[in-house]
Design a protein around this motif. Structure first.
Motif, PDB file in Angstrom:
ATOM      1  N   LEU A 185      -1.228  -5.259   0.248  1.00  0.00           N
ATOM      2  CA  LEU A 185      -2.165  -4.368  -0.442  1.00  0.00           C
ATOM      3  C   LEU A 185      -2.287  -4.748  -1.921  1.00  0.00           C
ATOM      4  O   LEU A 185      -3.394  -4.773  -2.469  1.00  0.00           O
ATOM      5  CB  LEU A 185      -1.732  -2.905  -0.293  1.00  0.00           C
ATOM      6  CG  LEU A 185      -1.703  -2.358   1.144  1.00  0.00           C
ATOM      7  CD1 LEU A 185      -1.239  -0.894   1.148  1.00  0.00           C
ATOM      8  CD2 LEU A 185      -3.074  -2.474   1.812  1.00  0.00           C
ATOM      9  N   LEU A 234      -9.218  -7.641  -8.826  1.00  0.00           N
ATOM     10  CA  LEU A 234      -9.147  -7.572 -10.296  1.00  0.00           C
ATOM     11  C   LEU A 234      -9.519  -8.920 -10.908  1.00  0.00           C
ATOM     12  O   LEU A 234      -9.424  -9.094 -12.115  1.00  0.00           O
ATOM     13  CB  LEU A 234      -7.742  -7.173 -10.743  1.00  0.00           C
ATOM     14  CG  LEU A 234      -7.362  -5.698 -10.544  1.00  0.00           C
ATOM     15  CD1 LEU A 234      -5.889  -5.471 -10.859  1.00  0.00           C
ATOM     16  CD2 LEU A 234      -8.223  -4.788 -11.415  1.00  0.00           C
ATOM     17  N   GLU A 254      -7.252  -0.556 -15.752  1.00  0.00           N
ATOM     18  CA  GLU A 254      -7.121   0.045 -14.427  1.00  0.00           C
ATOM     19  C   GLU A 254      -5.644   0.109 -14.050  1.00  0.00           C
ATOM     20  O   GLU A 254      -4.893  -0.819 -14.359  1.00  0.00           O
ATOM     21  CB  GLU A 254      -7.813  -0.803 -13.345  1.00  0.00           C
ATOM     22  CG  GLU A 254      -9.242  -1.180 -13.596  1.00  0.00           C
ATOM     23  CD  GLU A 254      -9.377  -2.558 -14.227  1.00  0.00           C
ATOM     24  OE1 GLU A 254      -8.483  -2.967 -15.013  1.00  0.00           O
ATOM     25  OE2 GLU A 254     -10.392  -3.216 -13.944  1.00  0.00           O
ATOM     26  N   THR A 255      -5.230   1.161 -13.364  1.00  0.00           N
ATOM     27  CA  THR A 255      -3.886   1.202 -12.801  1.00  0.00           C
ATOM     28  C   THR A 255      -3.955   1.574 -11.326  1.00  0.00           C
ATOM     29  O   THR A 255      -4.841   2.324 -10.910  1.00  0.00           O
ATOM     30  CB  THR A 255      -2.983   2.225 -13.520  1.00  0.00           C
ATOM     31  OG1 THR A 255      -3.534   3.527 -13.338  1.00  0.00           O
ATOM     32  CG2 THR A 255      -2.860   1.917 -14.997  1.00  0.00           C
ATOM     33  N   VAL A 256      -3.034   1.011 -10.559  1.00  0.00           N
ATOM     34  CA  VAL A 256      -2.947   1.289  -9.129  1.00  0.00           C
ATOM     35  C   VAL A 256      -1.469   1.476  -8.798  1.00  0.00           C
ATOM     36  O   VAL A 256      -0.634   0.683  -9.239  1.00  0.00           O
ATOM     37  CB  VAL A 256      -3.535   0.122  -8.309  1.00  0.00           C
ATOM     38  CG1 VAL A 256      -3.347   0.354  -6.815  1.00  0.00           C
ATOM     39  CG2 VAL A 256      -5.017  -0.080  -8.639  1.00  0.00           C
ATOM     40  N   VAL A 257      -1.135   2.525  -8.073  1.00  0.00           N
ATOM     41  CA  VAL A 257       0.236   2.734  -7.600  1.00  0.00           C
ATOM     42  C   VAL A 257       0.222   2.616  -6.078  1.00  0.00           C
ATOM     43  O   VAL A 257      -0.547   3.307  -5.407  1.00  0.00           O
ATOM     44  CB  VAL A 257       0.784   4.113  -8.009  1.00  0.00           C
ATOM     45  CG1 VAL A 257       2.189   4.311  -7.445  1.00  0.00           C
ATOM     46  CG2 VAL A 257       0.805   4.253  -9.531  1.00  0.00           C
ATOM     47  N   ILE A 258       1.036   1.733  -5.551  1.00  0.00           N
ATOM     48  CA  ILE A 258       1.082   1.481  -4.111  1.00  0.00           C
ATOM     49  C   ILE A 258       2.450   1.891  -3.583  1.00  0.00           C
ATOM     50  O   ILE A 258       3.470   1.452  -4.108  1.00  0.00           O
ATOM     51  CB  ILE A 258       0.813  -0.014  -3.823  1.00  0.00           C
ATOM     52  CG1 ILE A 258      -0.618  -0.370  -4.267  1.00  0.00           C
ATOM     53  CG2 ILE A 258       1.032  -0.340  -2.344  1.00  0.00           C
ATOM     54  CD1 ILE A 258      -0.945  -1.851  -4.185  1.00  0.00           C
ATOM     55  N   ASP A 259       2.459   2.732  -2.560  1.00  0.00           N
ATOM     56  CA  ASP A 259       3.721   3.145  -1.946  1.00  0.00           C
ATOM     57  C   ASP A 259       3.658   2.859  -0.446  1.00  0.00           C
ATOM     58  O   ASP A 259       2.883   3.474   0.288  1.00  0.00           O
ATOM     59  CB  ASP A 259       3.985   4.633  -2.194  1.00  0.00           C
ATOM     60  CG  ASP A 259       5.424   5.018  -1.832  1.00  0.00           C
ATOM     61  OD1 ASP A 259       6.047   4.312  -1.013  1.00  0.00           O
ATOM     62  OD2 ASP A 259       5.906   6.017  -2.378  1.00  0.00           O
ATOM     63  N   ARG A 293      -1.839  -7.650  -3.211  1.00  0.00           N
ATOM     64  CA  ARG A 293      -2.586  -8.910  -3.288  1.00  0.00           C
ATOM     65  C   ARG A 293      -4.091  -8.628  -3.199  1.00  0.00           C
ATOM     66  O   ARG A 293      -4.891  -9.231  -3.928  1.00  0.00           O
ATOM     67  CB  ARG A 293      -2.130  -9.845  -2.152  1.00  0.00           C
ATOM     68  CG  ARG A 293      -2.651 -11.264  -2.199  1.00  0.00           C
ATOM     69  CD  ARG A 293      -2.048 -12.124  -3.278  1.00  0.00           C
ATOM     70  NE  ARG A 293      -0.591 -12.100  -3.280  1.00  0.00           N
ATOM     71  CZ  ARG A 293       0.163 -12.710  -4.178  1.00  0.00           C
ATOM     72  NH1 ARG A 293      -0.392 -13.425  -5.150  1.00  0.00           N
ATOM     73  NH2 ARG A 293       1.480 -12.623  -4.135  1.00  0.00           N
ATOM     74  N   GLY A 294      -4.464  -7.714  -2.316  1.00  0.00           N
ATOM     75  CA  GLY A 294      -5.879  -7.355  -2.181  1.00  0.00           C
ATOM     76  C   GLY A 294      -6.435  -6.783  -3.475  1.00  0.00           C
ATOM     77  O   GLY A 294      -7.541  -7.133  -3.910  1.00  0.00           O
ATOM     78  N   VAL A 295      -5.666  -5.924  -4.127  1.00  0.00           N
ATOM     79  CA  VAL A 295      -6.105  -5.354  -5.400  1.00  0.00           C
ATOM     80  C   VAL A 295      -6.200  -6.450  -6.458  1.00  0.00           C
ATOM     81  O   VAL A 295      -7.175  -6.531  -7.218  1.00  0.00           O
ATOM     82  CB  VAL A 295      -5.142  -4.231  -5.857  1.00  0.00           C
ATOM     83  CG1 VAL A 295      -5.489  -3.757  -7.266  1.00  0.00           C
ATOM     84  CG2 VAL A 295      -5.184  -3.060  -4.872  1.00  0.00           C
TER      85      VAL A 295
END
Lengths: 372, 372
Positions: A174, A182, A158-163, A176-178
């Protein structure tokens, strides 16, 4: 000057990084195994910050999560590089080097895994100068480089990009929530910056300092010298020159819980001598935050509070604390760039909900380490 | 055939979408205000799925979160377009149209906000054919279009891009975690697909059906006809031809809590006539999931369970349920593409932790709506 790190350096680096982890930062021994597996008999180029071209593009890499979970959940090893590649794709730019965001604990090792996998060099600097529990607690952020956009990779690809723009605390919140969703551990790439930014905002030469510390403890043991004298001697020529012995004694109480993605708790160390009822109390959130001796503050974040084995000097993490351990607790000064008002706002006592003011560890009256 | 939607259509569309929300889906009246504000006296082009070019690029847009929070936290209105733009940037491709992922509740309105802001057309179709609580509960996913990558935007301009490959449940899990940390509501763009994909995987003409339903209820009231007859008549020519009156009575108990990002609970409706102790019990997770009359199952997800005002036919959401309300509860059949084994695996009873098997609402023996 740039130098080459090999697999033979890893045990010393892990030891030094555990000391700089100040109880947290995750267990570098697991990271060390992952680096060694990928590296084989090759070397990793370590770049001195003074040697970086101004426009060199650096993407730091790290692991985030509660150290208590990291022990249970060993990463596949490919996640940190996936996080970096995800951030590269998002930014449309390829990294020239990676760097630690944190020189204490497992995050001393994660950039080395990336380097071993990709052949990239690693910059000898970081943004915490120790370990801290939150991604916003970075000298990078204090001096104007923001963490966002951040890329996060999970063990199932899985990948997540947070801006979050300039809001590093919202980025931390955010991410930390992801990470919690995981399973408690995620791998990240963030605080992308130029070589000029590194020189302006990073704590320099903390990777080589961790290696020197770990090596000096081992060599002192081999030479039957005091490891605490070796620690003080090694640090005397760094940005961390002040070392104090805060307490020696036996761990008599440990309280620890994993909550909201952090390992929080406290430990009590009691004097060994019969009739001496003095104690040292340490509170931690992943890392040791504050040490109080018989009701009096003796060291407080961002200065380092390091628990070590009373004889061997081997650093002990908060999750490794056990009733009955004989320990020596050291206080170590942090660099001046970590003690400015802006820096203390980001990772001083108040950032952890403590009401005590910051007091430099060297302003106390306790004995110098090694003199005990 | 394509048609133009104007602000004058919005109240009817909101009413119909609330009915299709089956108790959940968020309050479309708030969304309606946002659409009207941006749209002014212009129109929005609504595209019939049969008219789409095979390679038209469609990015659906939506809101996610607990309906109980959505009432308290009105979005700025710019978030859904930000989510779409973020996904466009990630994919390196510009949307030709947007589309609802859910025709029930506020998500009937979110793509209209995007259309009003950007001038893009909206496809007359969706992936739920009603409202469901989770992003993975989509005919899109059932028939091979995956939700990931998903872009999420928060009210302070935060953006998050989540890529979980083919794992739509993990996408839902991570996006839900981010949404909770954004305060309970986030705006998303996901399930990007071609015009050919829309025809293969979407429930067609649900936007026009919602509008027709809302209009028929209003017109029946104006003409002093039964709104329930009007509902049955409108649905008779759609993919939702079967309508049953499950129960009429008074709400005598409501239990509701917002937990893990969802509004969960149950309601009891009791017979109005003295001496009649029959009851209907409804359980919900954002949407109504199951209706049991005197211990006997009378309707179950994915069929629609709609609570309406006993006289006016006005639909009532789970968060609008109050003790003492006089209500008529309808059961409505879902399209056959939502009742296949693959579809039931995604959003049938088991997907909600229910142990009951799916039984089509029309297989029961209750009176046809309007005949009561």
């Amino acid at each position: 000057m740039s130098w080459t790190l090999t697999a033979a350096d890893l045990p010393d680096l892990a030891r030094g990084a555990t000391l700089l982890g100040t109880g947290g930062g995750g267990d570098p021994y697991i990271g060390q195994m992952l680096v060694a597996r990928v590296l084989g008999d090759r070397g990793i180029t370590i770049l001195d910050p003074d040697d970086l071209a101004d426009d060199l593009f650096v993407i730091p890499t790290a692991q985030m999560g509660a150290p208590t979970v990291m022990i249970e959940k060993i990463p596949a090893g490919t996640e940190p590089t996936l996080a970096m590649r995800t951030l590269e794709a998002h930014l449309g730019r390829t990294a020239d080097a990676t760097m630690p965001i944190e020189c204490g604990g497992i995050n001393s090792m994660i950039p080395l895994i990336v380097a071993a996998e990709t052949g990239l060099p690693v910059v000898d600097a970081d943004g915490m100068g120790r370990a801290f529990p939150e991604l916003s607690m970075e000298t990078f952020a204090v001096y104007g480089v923001h963490g966002s956009p951040l890329a996060l990779a999970g063990e199932r690809g899985e990948t997540v990009v947070i801006d979050t723009g300039d809001d590093d605390r919202q980025m931390e919140w955010l991410a930390r929530g992801v990470t919690i969703r995981l399973g408690g551990v995620g791998h990240i790439a963030e605080y992308a910056m130029s070589g000029a930014d590194v020189r302006r905002t990073a704590v320099p030469r903390t990777l080589s300092m961790a290696l020197a510390l770990g090596r000096s403890i081992r060599e002192a043991r081999e030479q039957h010298r005091s490891p605490f004298e070796a620690i003080a001697e090694t640090l005397s020529t760094t940005l961390y020159p002040e070392v104090r012995e805060l307490f020696s004694g036996k761990v008599t109480d440990v309280e620890r819980r994993t909550t909201e993605g952090f390992a929080k708790g406290r430990a009590t160390v009691s004097a060994l001598e019969a009739g001496d009822d003095s104690t040292l109390e340490i509170r931690f959130q992943n890392e040791n935050l504050i040490a109080v001796r018989d009701g009096q503050l003796v060291a407080i974040v961002p200065d380092l509070i390091c628990v070590t084995d009373i004889e061997s000097g081997e650093p002990i993490t908060t999750e490794g604390l056990r009733y009955g351990q004989r320990v020596r607790v050291l206080g170590i000064s942090t660099p001046e760039m970590m003690r400015t008002p802006e820096a203390l706002a980001a990772f001083g006592p108040r950032a952890f909900g403590l009401t005590e003011e910051f007091v430099p560890v060297e302003s106390g009256e306790l004995a110098r380490a090694g003199s005990a």
